[in-house]
Design a protein around this motif. Structure first.
Motif, short mmCIF file in Angstrom:
data_model
loop_
_atom_site.label_atom_id
_atom_site.label_comp_id
_atom_site.label_asym_id
_atom_site.label_seq_id
_atom_site.Cartn_x
_atom_site.Cartn_y
_atom_site.Cartn_z
N UNK A 21 0.82 -1.21 0.00
CA UNK A 21 0.00 0.00 0.00
C UNK A 21 0.85 1.25 0.00
N UNK A 22 2.17 1.13 0.15
CA UNK A 22 3.06 2.29 0.14
C UNK A 22 3.19 2.83 -1.27
N UNK A 23 3.34 4.15 -1.36
CA UNK A 23 3.56 4.78 -2.65
C UNK A 23 5.00 4.57 -3.09
N UNK A 24 5.22 4.50 -4.39
CA UNK A 24 6.56 4.22 -4.93
C UNK A 24 7.58 5.24 -4.44
N UNK A 25 7.21 6.52 -4.32
CA UNK A 25 8.18 7.51 -3.90
C UNK A 25 8.56 7.36 -2.42
N UNK A 26 7.83 6.58 -1.66
CA UNK A 26 8.14 6.36 -0.25
C UNK A 26 9.07 5.17 -0.05
N UNK A 27 9.28 4.37 -1.08
CA UNK A 27 10.09 3.17 -0.96
C UNK A 27 11.56 3.49 -1.21
N UNK A 28 12.42 2.86 -0.43
CA UNK A 28 13.86 3.03 -0.63
C UNK A 28 14.37 1.99 -1.62
N UNK A 29 15.37 2.36 -2.36
CA UNK A 29 16.04 1.41 -3.25
C UNK A 29 16.87 0.46 -2.40
N UNK A 30 17.10 -0.72 -2.93
CA UNK A 30 17.89 -1.74 -2.26
C UNK A 30 19.18 -1.94 -3.05
N UNK A 31 20.29 -2.03 -2.34
CA UNK A 31 21.59 -2.21 -3.00
C UNK A 31 22.39 -3.29 -2.27
N UNK A 32 23.41 -3.78 -2.93
CA UNK A 32 24.33 -4.72 -2.31
C UNK A 32 25.14 -3.95 -1.27
N UNK A 33 25.33 -4.53 -0.11
CA UNK A 33 26.08 -3.87 0.96
C UNK A 33 27.55 -3.72 0.57
N UNK A 34 28.23 -2.79 1.26
CA UNK A 34 29.65 -2.52 0.97
C UNK A 34 30.51 -3.77 1.12
N UNK A 35 30.18 -4.63 2.10
CA UNK A 35 30.97 -5.85 2.29
C UNK A 35 30.57 -6.97 1.34
N UNK A 36 29.55 -6.70 0.51
CA UNK A 36 29.04 -7.63 -0.51
C UNK A 36 28.51 -8.93 0.10
#
Length: 94
Positions: A21-36
Motif C-alpha cells: 500500500x506504500x507509494x513508490x516515492x516512499x520506498x527506498x532502493x535496495x543495494x548490495x552492501x559494501x561488504x558484498x
C-alpha cells in the motif's frame, strides 16, 4: 548470497512492491552492501533481509501465467496473505 539478480527475482520484487500500500516515492532502493555479504536500503543504510515465498503453482498445479488474468482477485489475496505473514519478497516461477 550473490549480487546478481535474475529476471525472475526482479519480477518478484516488483510484484511484491506493487502489492504494497506504500507509494513508490516512499520506498527506498535496495543495494548490495559494501561488504558484498547482504543488502542495504540505500537512503537509510539499514540492512535489508529478503524474506518471503516461492509462488510457483496453485493447488491445481497451474503456473501463475495460466490463470492470473481470470483469477486476479485470488492472486491478490495470496499476496496480501504473504505480506501479512511478514514477507518482503516473493519469487515467482513463470
Amino acid at each position: 548470497m550473490t549480487a546478481t539478480w535474475s529476471s525472475t527475482s526482479f519480477l518478484a520484487v516488483l510484484l511484491a512492491l506493487a502489492s504494497s500500500t506504500a507509494l513508490a516515492q516512499e520506498l527506498e532502493h535496495i543495494a548490495v552492501s559494501a561488504d558484498r555479504k547482504g543488502f542495504v536500503l540505500t537512503q537509510s543504510g539499514k540492512p535489508f533481509v529478503p524474506w518471503g515465498f516461492n509462488y510457483d503453482h496453485d493447488v491445481k498445479g497451474r503456473l501463475l501465467e495460466d490463470y492470473w488474468d481470470e483469477e486476479w482477485p485470488m492472486v491478490k489475496k495470496h499476496f496480501h496473505a504473504m505480506k501479512d505473514l511478514g514477507a518482503n519478497v516473493v519469487r515467482i516461477h513463470l
